[in-house]
Design a protein around this motif. Structure first.
Motif, PDB file in Angstrom:
ATOM      1  N   VAL A  17      -2.417   9.514  11.371  1.00  0.00           N
ATOM      2  CA  VAL A  17      -2.591   8.664   9.897  1.00  0.00           C
ATOM      3  C   VAL A  17      -4.015   9.398   9.068  1.00  0.00           C
ATOM      4  O   VAL A  17      -4.658   9.618  10.242  1.00  0.00           O
ATOM      5  CB  VAL A  17      -2.868   7.170  10.206  1.00  0.00           C
ATOM      6  CG1 VAL A  17      -3.325   6.463   9.041  1.00  0.00           C
ATOM      7  CG2 VAL A  17      -1.582   6.158  11.140  1.00  0.00           C
ATOM      8  N   VAL A  18      -3.609   9.445   8.379  1.00  0.00           N
ATOM      9  CA  VAL A  18      -4.717   9.759   7.461  1.00  0.00           C
ATOM     10  C   VAL A  18      -5.032   8.762   6.333  1.00  0.00           C
ATOM     11  O   VAL A  18      -4.802   8.164   5.548  1.00  0.00           O
ATOM     12  CB  VAL A  18      -4.207  11.277   6.378  1.00  0.00           C
ATOM     13  CG1 VAL A  18      -5.164  11.529   5.233  1.00  0.00           C
ATOM     14  CG2 VAL A  18      -4.100  12.526   7.129  1.00  0.00           C
ATOM     15  N   HIS A  19      -6.245   8.289   6.703  1.00  0.00           N
ATOM     16  CA  HIS A  19      -6.586   6.649   5.341  1.00  0.00           C
ATOM     17  C   HIS A  19      -7.248   7.656   3.927  1.00  0.00           C
ATOM     18  O   HIS A  19      -7.804   8.790   4.176  1.00  0.00           O
ATOM     19  CB  HIS A  19      -7.268   6.621   6.052  1.00  0.00           C
ATOM     20  CG  HIS A  19      -7.268   5.185   7.477  1.00  0.00           C
ATOM     21  ND1 HIS A  19      -6.385   4.521   6.680  1.00  0.00           N
ATOM     22  CD2 HIS A  19      -7.151   5.554   8.333  1.00  0.00           C
ATOM     23  CE1 HIS A  19      -6.876   3.212   7.955  1.00  0.00           C
ATOM     24  NE2 HIS A  19      -6.503   4.505   9.049  1.00  0.00           N
ATOM     25  N   VAL A  20      -6.750   7.695   3.130  1.00  0.00           N
ATOM     26  CA  VAL A  20      -7.481   7.788   1.222  1.00  0.00           C
ATOM     27  C   VAL A  20      -8.209   6.373   1.069  1.00  0.00           C
ATOM     28  O   VAL A  20      -7.489   5.797   0.696  1.00  0.00           O
ATOM     29  CB  VAL A  20      -6.430   8.411   0.549  1.00  0.00           C
ATOM     30  CG1 VAL A  20      -6.994   8.443  -0.574  1.00  0.00           C
ATOM     31  CG2 VAL A  20      -5.296   9.119   1.429  1.00  0.00           C
ATOM     32  N   ARG A  21     -10.008   6.318   1.430  1.00  0.00           N
ATOM     33  CA  ARG A  21      -9.852   4.807   0.857  1.00  0.00           C
ATOM     34  C   ARG A  21      -9.712   4.265  -0.872  1.00  0.00           C
ATOM     35  O   ARG A  21     -10.181   3.497  -0.369  1.00  0.00           O
ATOM     36  CB  ARG A  21     -11.859   5.380   1.393  1.00  0.00           C
ATOM     37  CG  ARG A  21     -11.631   5.748   2.738  1.00  0.00           C
ATOM     38  CD  ARG A  21     -11.214   4.765   3.792  1.00  0.00           C
ATOM     39  NE  ARG A  21     -11.517   5.075   5.400  1.00  0.00           N
ATOM     40  CZ  ARG A  21     -11.198   4.937   6.320  1.00  0.00           C
ATOM     41  NH1 ARG A  21     -10.369   3.788   6.260  1.00  0.00           N
ATOM     42  NH2 ARG A  21     -11.286   4.770   7.242  1.00  0.00           N
ATOM     43  N   LEU A  23       0.600  -1.088  -0.292  1.00  0.00           N
ATOM     44  CA  LEU A  23       0.128   0.008  -0.124  1.00  0.00           C
ATOM     45  C   LEU A  23       0.466   0.934  -0.018  1.00  0.00           C
ATOM     46  O   LEU A  23       2.122   1.405   0.693  1.00  0.00           O
ATOM     47  CB  LEU A  23      -0.945   0.337   0.835  1.00  0.00           C
ATOM     48  CG  LEU A  23      -0.212   0.145   2.275  1.00  0.00           C
ATOM     49  CD1 LEU A  23      -1.604   0.844   3.609  1.00  0.00           C
ATOM     50  CD2 LEU A  23       0.690  -1.277   2.690  1.00  0.00           C
ATOM     51  N   ILE A  24       0.216   2.543  -0.709  1.00  0.00           N
ATOM     52  CA  ILE A  24       0.971   3.607  -0.503  1.00  0.00           C
ATOM     53  C   ILE A  24       1.214   3.855   0.899  1.00  0.00           C
ATOM     54  O   ILE A  24      -0.006   4.055   1.868  1.00  0.00           O
ATOM     55  CB  ILE A  24       0.797   4.899  -0.341  1.00  0.00           C
ATOM     56  CG1 ILE A  24       0.534   4.466  -2.664  1.00  0.00           C
ATOM     57  CG2 ILE A  24       0.936   5.912  -1.245  1.00  0.00           C
ATOM     58  CD1 ILE A  24       1.077   3.893  -3.272  1.00  0.00           C
ATOM     59  N   VAL A  25       1.968   4.551   1.662  1.00  0.00           N
ATOM     60  CA  VAL A  25       2.493   4.692   3.150  1.00  0.00           C
ATOM     61  C   VAL A  25       3.263   6.421   2.835  1.00  0.00           C
ATOM     62  O   VAL A  25       4.463   6.379   2.871  1.00  0.00           O
ATOM     63  CB  VAL A  25       3.234   4.296   4.101  1.00  0.00           C
ATOM     64  CG1 VAL A  25       3.051   4.804   5.399  1.00  0.00           C
ATOM     65  CG2 VAL A  25       2.245   2.593   3.696  1.00  0.00           C
ATOM     66  N   LEU A  70      -3.324  14.837   0.985  1.00  0.00           N
ATOM     67  CA  LEU A  70      -2.034  16.035   1.495  1.00  0.00           C
ATOM     68  C   LEU A  70      -1.889  17.334   0.132  1.00  0.00           C
ATOM     69  O   LEU A  70      -1.424  17.643   0.422  1.00  0.00           O
ATOM     70  CB  LEU A  70      -1.103  15.342   2.499  1.00  0.00           C
ATOM     71  CG  LEU A  70      -1.175  14.945   3.316  1.00  0.00           C
ATOM     72  CD1 LEU A  70       0.005  14.103   3.813  1.00  0.00           C
ATOM     73  CD2 LEU A  70      -1.775  15.990   4.299  1.00  0.00           C
ATOM     74  N   ASN A  71      -1.390  16.570  -0.706  1.00  0.00           N
ATOM     75  CA  ASN A  71      -0.472  16.449  -2.243  1.00  0.00           C
ATOM     76  C   ASN A  71      -1.404  17.926  -2.780  1.00  0.00           C
ATOM     77  O   ASN A  71      -1.583  18.909  -2.727  1.00  0.00           O
ATOM     78  CB  ASN A  71      -0.944  15.804  -2.989  1.00  0.00           C
ATOM     79  CG  ASN A  71       1.099  15.427  -2.758  1.00  0.00           C
ATOM     80  OD1 ASN A  71       1.779  16.029  -2.398  1.00  0.00           O
ATOM     81  ND2 ASN A  71       1.217  14.926  -3.323  1.00  0.00           N
ATOM     82  N   ARG A  72      -3.331  17.723  -2.995  1.00  0.00           N
ATOM     83  CA  ARG A  72      -4.551  18.109  -3.247  1.00  0.00           C
ATOM     84  C   ARG A  72      -4.298  19.147  -2.693  1.00  0.00           C
ATOM     85  O   ARG A  72      -4.773  19.907  -2.793  1.00  0.00           O
ATOM     86  CB  ARG A  72      -5.596  17.574  -3.431  1.00  0.00           C
ATOM     87  CG  ARG A  72      -5.482  15.653  -4.439  1.00  0.00           C
ATOM     88  CD  ARG A  72      -6.325  15.221  -4.428  1.00  0.00           C
ATOM     89  NE  ARG A  72      -7.727  15.962  -5.400  1.00  0.00           N
ATOM     90  CZ  ARG A  72      -8.301  15.863  -6.423  1.00  0.00           C
ATOM     91  NH1 ARG A  72      -7.554  14.544  -7.217  1.00  0.00           N
ATOM     92  NH2 ARG A  72      -9.225  16.076  -6.143  1.00  0.00           N
ATOM     93  N   VAL A 113       2.457  12.787   9.278  1.00  0.00           N
ATOM     94  CA  VAL A 113       1.823  12.660   9.283  1.00  0.00           C
ATOM     95  C   VAL A 113       1.199  11.846   8.183  1.00  0.00           C
ATOM     96  O   VAL A 113       2.346  12.375   7.350  1.00  0.00           O
ATOM     97  CB  VAL A 113       0.851  14.242   8.456  1.00  0.00           C
ATOM     98  CG1 VAL A 113      -0.411  13.700   7.791  1.00  0.00           C
ATOM     99  CG2 VAL A 113      -0.301  15.197   9.932  1.00  0.00           C
ATOM    100  N   VAL A 114       1.038  11.015   7.905  1.00  0.00           N
ATOM    101  CA  VAL A 114       0.752   9.866   7.105  1.00  0.00           C
ATOM    102  C   VAL A 114      -0.133   9.696   5.882  1.00  0.00           C
ATOM    103  O   VAL A 114      -1.144   9.490   7.085  1.00  0.00           O
ATOM    104  CB  VAL A 114       2.032   8.947   7.154  1.00  0.00           C
ATOM    105  CG1 VAL A 114       0.929   8.295   8.291  1.00  0.00           C
ATOM    106  CG2 VAL A 114       2.630   7.679   6.401  1.00  0.00           C
ATOM    107  N   GLU A 115      -0.134   9.458   5.030  1.00  0.00           N
ATOM    108  CA  GLU A 115      -1.286   8.593   4.505  1.00  0.00           C
ATOM    109  C   GLU A 115      -1.305   7.151   3.895  1.00  0.00           C
ATOM    110  O   GLU A 115      -0.569   7.296   3.816  1.00  0.00           O
ATOM    111  CB  GLU A 115      -1.504   9.899   2.934  1.00  0.00           C
ATOM    112  CG  GLU A 115      -1.754  11.110   2.924  1.00  0.00           C
ATOM    113  CD  GLU A 115      -1.517  12.288   1.591  1.00  0.00           C
ATOM    114  OE1 GLU A 115      -3.251  12.228   1.078  1.00  0.00           O
ATOM    115  OE2 GLU A 115      -0.705  11.822   0.872  1.00  0.00           O
ATOM    116  N   LEU A 116      -2.193   6.840   4.084  1.00  0.00           N
ATOM    117  CA  LEU A 116      -2.534   5.775   3.872  1.00  0.00           C
ATOM    118  C   LEU A 116      -3.560   5.494   2.877  1.00  0.00           C
ATOM    119  O   LEU A 116      -4.416   4.944   2.784  1.00  0.00           O
ATOM    120  CB  LEU A 116      -2.718   4.399   4.718  1.00  0.00           C
ATOM    121  CG  LEU A 116      -1.934   4.521   6.499  1.00  0.00           C
ATOM    122  CD1 LEU A 116      -2.205   3.472   7.411  1.00  0.00           C
ATOM    123  CD2 LEU A 116      -0.585   4.410   5.792  1.00  0.00           C
ATOM    124  N   VAL A 117      -3.214   4.397   1.493  1.00  0.00           N
ATOM    125  CA  VAL A 117      -3.422   4.853   0.284  1.00  0.00           C
ATOM    126  C   VAL A 117      -3.457   2.747   0.204  1.00  0.00           C
ATOM    127  O   VAL A 117      -2.540   2.921  -0.851  1.00  0.00           O
ATOM    128  CB  VAL A 117      -3.524   5.748  -1.063  1.00  0.00           C
ATOM    129  CG1 VAL A 117      -4.524   5.543  -1.479  1.00  0.00           C
ATOM    130  CG2 VAL A 117      -3.216   6.549  -0.018  1.00  0.00           C
TER     131      VAL A 117
END
Length: 208
Positions: free
Chosen positions: A185-189, A144-146, A197-199, A157-161
């Motif tokens: 953790v920020v979950h991108v479903r 997955l994306i971390v 974050l980039n957006r 801060v980390v996004e999980l995708v």
């Protein structure tokens, strides 16, 4: 055992890609008490990683941002000469190689050949979806994306995708690991261009 010991089973983390992002992740994991193996395709970058990390730890300590002695944290980090050496015995790989689809895809193929049955791989990519690099492999359900904010030891801060192939158990494991090492953790479903974050950053930069 503590939570992080339960997650790791006493095994190390492998950092693949030892530039600024990979070195930053090495600090995050070693600061949390994990053993870390660091590898880069370019031996020069691997050799430079520990002095770079040592300097960063010294600055963090000087500003009161790490309580433990920098030397004690640094002692948990060791360079690896090959990808196989880095991955051997690891419970988790933090992929931080060049931001190109073909480079990351080739690494996933190589990791697929080396991975044990429970190895989880988190990619530090800032914009490439998992479906572009990690489908149709035995390893695919455990990738997955971390995506961190750089440097991850300062901005936790980390996004999980997940990709379409990522299992819910993998997402849950990555969530627990990130929280155990001090990340929010920020979950991108679902996969979206630029993640979240980039957006948001693009909007803020445009307004600025």
């Amino acid at each position: 055992m503590t939570g992080i010991e339960e997650l790791s089973g006493g095994r190390p983390v492998a950092i693949v890609g030892a530039g600024l992002v990979g070195s930053g992740w090495a600090i995050v994991y070693a600061r949390a008490g994990l053993r870390v193996k660091v590898f880069d395709r370019d031996p020069k970058i691997t050799r430079k990683a520990l002095p770079l990390i040592s300097g960063q730890l010294a600055r963090l300590h000087a500003h009161g941002l790490v309580a433990e002695a920098p030397a004690a944290i640094l002692a948990r980090i060791t360079p690896a000469a090959t990808l196989a050496e880095a991955v051997e015995g690891a419970f988790y790989v933090q992929e931080s190689v060049l931001e190109r689809v073909e480079v990351k895809r080739q690494l996933m193929i190589e990791l697929d050949a080396l991975a044990g049955p429970d190895l989880v791989v988190g990619s530090s990519t800032s914009g490439i979806p998992g479906s572009a690099i990690a489908l149709e492999l035995g390893l695919s359900p455990r990738v997955l994306i971390v995506h961190p904010v750089n440097p991850p030891y300062l901005v936790p801060v980390v996004e999980l995708v997940p990709s379409p192939a990522t299992t819910p158990a993998t997402v849950a494991f990555a969530d627990a690991l990130m929280q155990a090492v001090g990340q929010t953790v920020v979950h991108v479903r679902k996969e979206v261009e630029g993640f979240v974050l980039n957006r948001l950053q693009a909007v803020l930069l445009r307004e600025a």
